[in-house]
Design an enzyme around this catalytic site. Sequence first.
Site, PDB file in Angstrom:
ATOM      1  N   CYS A 188      -4.541 -68.178  14.379  1.00 47.83           N
ATOM      2  CA  CYS A 188      -4.443 -68.507  15.809  1.00 47.83           C
ATOM      3  C   CYS A 188      -3.245 -67.804  16.444  1.00 47.83           C
ATOM      4  CB  CYS A 188      -4.297 -70.013  16.002  1.00 47.83           C
ATOM      5  SG  CYS A 188      -5.686 -70.956  15.368  1.00 47.83           S
TER       6      CYS A 188
HETATM    7  C1  BEZ Z   1      -5.456 -70.261  11.270  1.00 47.84           C
HETATM    8  O1  BEZ Z   1      -5.312 -70.109  12.476  1.00 47.84           O
HETATM    9  O2  BEZ Z   1      -4.904 -69.518  10.472  1.00 47.84           O
HETATM   10  C2  BEZ Z   1      -6.344 -71.345  10.723  1.00 47.84           C
HETATM   11  C3  BEZ Z   1      -6.527 -72.512  11.438  1.00 47.84           C
HETATM   12  C4  BEZ Z   1      -7.320 -73.511  10.896  1.00 47.84           C
HETATM   13  C5  BEZ Z   1      -7.924 -73.320   9.664  1.00 47.84           C
HETATM   14  C6  BEZ Z   1      -7.761 -72.118   8.973  1.00 47.84           C
HETATM   15  C7  BEZ Z   1      -6.960 -71.120   9.509  1.00 47.84           C
END
Ligand code: BEZ
Length: 210
Positions: free
Chosen positions: A45
């Site tokens: 994210c």
């Molecule tokens: C991420 O943004 O890295 C992420 C968020 C939730 C689950 C897996 C990855």
Amino acid sequence: MALQLGDIAPDFTQDSTEGPIHFHDWAAGSWVVLFSHPKDFTPVCTTELGAVAKLKPEFDKRGVKVIGLSVDPTDSHDSWAKDIAETQGAALNFPLLADHDRSVASLYGMIHPNASDTLTVRSVFVIDPNRKVRLSLTYPASTGRNFDELLRVIDSLQLTDRFKVATPANWKHGEDVIIVPAVDNEAAKALFPQGWTEVKPYLRTVKLPA
Ligand code: BEZ
């Protein structure tokens, strides 16, 4: 029922990093990209929001307003924004909805309970100036989205609206486009006086209109 292409994007009021957003008023006849991410302070994210911030001038050029969403509160967004600026080479330059009561996520079907019953998946909605949903896509939490592809789709949608053309597989800006099937040859003569290439009666290509 899930939102479908052509549906009116539902209105809402929700908190954001830029204060309360009344969605239809905020959109105000612009194209909109509304996208959700699962959670603040997560790696994928963080890269996505940095990527969108860097592309903001490209969205602006196309008359597109961008707005993100997760179920985290505004104080979390504000604090995470500092990390984004520090690590991604671009500071947040668009609002992030703080959908703490999941009202927007529910309205737009951004929570897929069999993936996670608490976090939003990576949804994207492209909404046109008439508030119609023109694209929706869903990516899993572990896969960061390709926002250049989103710009490519927006280019295609805007060309369709302006010139009644469609874009072929893997089309890139500057390449030939396709006259939509709803335009018959008689109408095509008026729209494309420079002519077109008829590969098949149903497959007519033209240079990108200026
Ligand atoms: C991420 O943004 O890295 C992420 C968020 C939730 C689950 C897996 C990855």
